[in-house]
Motif scaffolding. Structure first.
Motif, short mmCIF file in Angstrom:
data_model
loop_
_atom_site.label_atom_id
_atom_site.label_comp_id
_atom_site.label_asym_id
_atom_site.label_seq_id
_atom_site.Cartn_x
_atom_site.Cartn_y
_atom_site.Cartn_z
N LEU A 133 0.84 -1.19 0.00
CA LEU A 133 0.00 0.00 0.00
C LEU A 133 0.88 1.25 0.00
CD1 LEU A 133 -2.87 1.12 0.12
CD2 LEU A 133 -2.76 0.98 2.61
N ILE A 136 2.42 1.80 -3.39
CA ILE A 136 1.49 2.33 -4.39
C ILE A 136 1.19 3.81 -4.12
CG2 ILE A 136 -0.86 2.22 -5.28
CD1 ILE A 136 -0.78 -0.79 -4.77
N LEU A 137 0.88 4.10 -2.87
CA LEU A 137 0.45 5.47 -2.55
C LEU A 137 1.62 6.44 -2.50
CD1 LEU A 137 -2.24 4.90 0.23
CD2 LEU A 137 -2.61 5.44 -2.18
N VAL A 167 -1.18 12.60 -7.63
CA VAL A 167 -2.16 11.52 -7.69
C VAL A 167 -2.06 10.74 -9.00
CG1 VAL A 167 -4.08 12.79 -8.69
CG2 VAL A 167 -4.53 10.97 -7.04
N ILE A 170 0.07 7.84 -8.42
CA ILE A 170 -0.66 6.80 -7.71
C ILE A 170 -1.52 6.01 -8.67
CG2 ILE A 170 -2.35 6.32 -5.89
CD1 ILE A 170 -1.47 8.83 -4.49
N ARG A 173 0.65 3.63 -10.58
CA ARG A 173 1.10 2.49 -9.78
C ARG A 173 -0.07 1.61 -9.36
NH1 ARG A 173 4.83 6.42 -7.11
NH2 ARG A 173 3.09 6.88 -5.77
N GLY A 174 -1.21 2.27 -9.07
CA GLY A 174 -2.36 1.52 -8.59
C GLY A 174 -2.94 0.63 -9.68
N ILE B 15 -6.59 -0.58 -5.90
CA ILE B 15 -5.54 -0.64 -4.86
C ILE B 15 -5.92 -1.68 -3.81
CG2 ILE B 15 -4.38 0.59 -3.01
CD1 ILE B 15 -4.62 3.13 -4.66
N GLN B 18 -5.28 -5.15 -4.48
CA GLN B 18 -3.88 -5.58 -4.40
C GLN B 18 -3.37 -5.74 -2.97
OE1 GLN B 18 -1.30 -3.32 -7.18
NE2 GLN B 18 -3.23 -2.43 -7.88
N VAL B 19 -3.90 -4.95 -2.06
CA VAL B 19 -3.30 -4.99 -0.72
C VAL B 19 -4.12 -5.76 0.31
CG1 VAL B 19 -2.02 -2.86 -1.05
CG2 VAL B 19 -4.30 -2.77 -0.02
#
Lengths: 178, 412, 150
Positions: A133, A136-137, A167, A170, A173-174, B15, B18-19
């Protein structure tokens, strides 16, 4: 320097606040006691840091008085140099919490995400991959159980890693690994 | 760059995928118990049991142990006789105000033999504040805090939501209502959790009128333990009847709110201690000065003959309409300063059980104490005037109705 | 495993029936108005402990009964646990009342109670909930153990 504590109502924000400052705020299960916002002081590396307990809010599109206050306080912090937002997220309701966190990130604040109430998430058999997490963020993600004082100091020590994130990155990547 | 809500949700979903790994979702015992306390079929008996426990512990601790067990003995057996010995000027006005005012009957000065009847600032005033109200408030807030921190209060709110809709409020109105059983002052502040002015107005008015505070409950438990159930019954009925009427006549909306119910958890002792301390100490900063001041003012008014005068004027209303003796005028005036003191004063007036019941109910619904009054003024003078108007109507109507009921069942 | 469940079911069902009986007795006795006793068992006759209290004991019994079938299932287990909580509230407040009664020395006596007076307060007869207390503890222990081993 200023730290804003934000998150949904009832995620344990006030407990979090007490852990940081030890000030006299009332923490209750029902939403509403924190409508009058509370602020206190914490010392970090010998410096006084202002910590603000922002009223609980579900999003930055205010639906009631408390949320209006929350948004107004966030706006105010824009003028402060060195403002950090600790976004307290209920681990068992990650998506809802991330929505708020994402909005704050989009506004360009330096955000740290505290995944709170881990024990409950565990009860429900939810596991969250913190590192993934965080990757990604691009903002620090720390697991905490505020009520048992677990992880709070981690949050503070990671403050320095918090920085504004674009963003779009993100989003890339997200979406990437999905 | 900013995202639209849809884009944001999509991103978050991807997201989260994935997590987050969900194990097989297992209903825990905690979840299941949580559900039981919210569903009406099972929740209502549980709520009754919790209230039973609340009340029983309250009575045992405040009444049996503290007040009857120790404070009555301390104040009547030691404090009062000692003051009567050391304080000079028996019968003077200063003596009447500070120590013993109630003894000047039949032209002869008779010393009171207990702190309930003495009505001096240093006797009744201190006895009521410390001997009766302190233990009641401590145990009340301790239990309330525990229920909150365990997580029961939000569930009670959900459970009672439907009922409170009928009177224009929603489940969370249970919070100011129960807080108010401790003291009306923090309860007025707590009405802020309700959204609209209409809801806040209804809530404030209802709690100022119909909810007896911890001080009153403590005194009632002490003075009229047999009648307390009926007093509460009348007040609860009034709460709903007038709530229903207010909801119909007050303009405005009563929206629903979404409540998140937190899981049950073990309360943290440090948190409980801090909250209890804050509540008790802030209560006492407000209560003690008013009890003592109330004693002074009431005694002065008595000595000046004002109370008798008022009693004579209001006598037709009191005797004819409410069916209570005209001596109750005094306590009703005193009730403006402290309601608890007024109940103590009522207890020494000669009257029948039903008259006593009517008088105590009247005192309870009659004006909120000065401290509450001040708090309501802070919330808005329009609301305050509205509340006072409602109050006047309610006292008049309800007092008459209670008298009528008494007549119908043949006890008044 | 099935056998063990059957055994648990029978135990809880019996406990439930006894509890229901106690609850009904409480309500009936307080409706008549006089508290009665059977050697060490005391059925309170006042409106508060007998009437309301009886209602609560009755519901505790109903909780047991409705949850006794297949206690291994979490919803049933929670009902049984809740029945026990109700019993604890009843028994707990009774015991607390005894404690508060036992400490002070009475109206004309000394500050504190004498030792014999102190102990005397705890002598029987007891209210039904206190007799049910040990059984309810065992039941909850059983449920918690079951929850943990799952």
């Amino acid at each position: 320097m200023k730290i804003l504590l934000m998150g949904h109502p009832n995620v344990g924000k006030s407990v979090f606040f007490n852990r940081l400052t030890g000030a006299n705020v009332i923490e209750s299960n029902y939403s509403g006691t924190t409508v009058d916002y509370t602020c206190g002081c914490m010392s970090l590396d010998g410096k006084e840091v202002e910590v603000v307990d922002v009223p609980g809010t579900f999003s930055l599109d205010p639906k009631d008085k408390a949320e209006e206050v929350a948004v107004a306080m966030l706006e105010e912090a824009k003028d402060t140099k060195d403002a950090y937002v600790i976004c307290v997220v209920d681990s068992s309701k990650l998506e809802r919490g991330l929505y708020l966190a994402m909005q704050i990130i989009e506004e360009g604040y330096s955000v740290i995400i505290a995944l709170n109430m881990d024990d409950v998430a565990e009860d429900k058999n939810i596991e969250i991959d913190n590192q993934k997490l965080e990757q990604i963020l691009g903002v620090p993600v720390v697991s905490t159980i505020a009520i048992e004082n677990i992880g709070i100091s981690n949050v503070i020590s990671r403050l320095k890693d918090a920085k504004p994130v674009d963003v779009e990155d993100i989003a890339v990547r997200g979406a990437g690994a999905a | 760059m900013k995202l639209s809500p849809d884009e944001r949700w999509n991103l978050i979903d991807s997201i989260a995928d994935q997590v987050v790994t969900y194990g097989k979702y297992r209903h825990t015992l905690k979840d299941a118990i949580g559900e039981l306390t919210v569903k009406p079929m099972t929740g209502i008996p549980i709520a009754i049991a919790v209230l039973y426990g609340f009340w029983s512990v309250f009575g045992s601790f405040a009444g049996t142990l503290c007040t009857d067990g120790f404070f009555v003995k301390l104040f009547d057996g030691y404090w009062l006789p000692w003051l009567q010995v050391v304080f000079p000027g028996e019968g003077s006005w200063l003596y009447s105000i500070l120590i013993d005012a109630g003894g000047m009957t039949n032209g002869e000065f008779i010393l009171s033999d207990n702190c309930f009847e003495a009505f001096g600032v240093l006797t009744s005033g201190l006895f009521v504040a410390i001997g009766v109200v302190l233990p009641a408030i401590v145990i009340f807030y301790l239990m309330l805090t525990l229920l909150e921190d365990i997580g029961y209060m939000p569930r009670l709110a959900v459970l009672i939501d439907t009922v409170l809709h009928r009177i224009g409020l929603h489940g969370y109105a249970i919070v100011p209502t129960i807080l108010s059983l401790g003291c009306n002052v923090p309860a007025v502040t707590a009405t802020r959790i309700l959204e609209t002015r209409k809801q806040r107005f209804i809530m404030m008015t209802l709690l100022a009128i119909f909810i007896p505070c911890g001080a009153q409950l403590g005194i009632m438990e002490e003075v009229i333990p047999d009648l307390i159930g009926y007093v509460l019954l009348y007040l609860v009925i009034g709460y709903f009847i007038f709530g229903f009427i207010l909801n119909k006549i007050v303009p405005g909306r009563s929206p629903e709110i979404l409540i998140d119910v937190p899981p049950y958890q073990k309360p943290m002792m440090a948190n409980v201690r801090r909250k209890l301390w804050m509540r008790v100490s802030s209560f006492f900063k407000v209560a003690v000065p008013f009890v003592l001041l109330g004693c002074v003012v009431v005694n002065v008014l008595y000595l000046a003959g004002f109370i008798q005068w008022l009693g004579d004027i209001l006598a037709p209303v009191f005797v004819g309409w409410f069916g209570v003796p005209k001596e109750t005028a005094g306590p009703l005036v005193a009730a403006f300063l402290r309601k608890d003191l007024a109940v103590a004063q009522l207890s020494v007036i000669e009257m029948t059980q039903y008259q006593m019941l009517s008088a105590v109910v009247l005192v309870s619904i009659y004006f909120p104490c000065v401290a509450t009054f001040a708090m309501m003024l802070k919330e808005g003078w329009k609301e305050l005037i509205g509340s006072v108007a409602v109050l006047a109507v309610v006292v008049f109507l309800y007092g008459g109705i209670i008298h009528l009921i008494g007549k119908l069942i043949g006890v008044a | 495993m099935a056998e063990k469940n059957n055994f648990a079911m029978i135990c809880i069902a019996i406990l439930g029936l006894v509890t229901v009986a106690f609850g009904l007795a409480d309500i009936l006795v307080s409706a008549v108005g006089d508290g009665t006793g059977l050697s060490i068992l005391e059925i309170p006759g006042d409106m508060f402990r007998g009437g309301w209290g009886g209602f609560i004991v009755l519901f505790a019994g109903l909780f047991y009964l409705s949850g006794c079938k297949n206690v291994a299932e979490v919803h049933n287990a929670s009902k049984v646990a809740m029945g026990s909580v109700l019993i604890w509230i009843m028994a707990g407040t009774d015991i607390f009342a005894m404690i508060t009664e036992s400490i002070p020395g009475g109206e004309d006596g000394p500050w504190f109670n004498s030792l014999s007076g102190f102990l005397g307060t705890y002598a029987p007869p007891y209210a039904p909930a206190i007799f049910l207390l040990p059984f309810s503890l065992v039941v909850v222990y059983y449920i918690l153990k079951q929850e943990r081993t799952k």
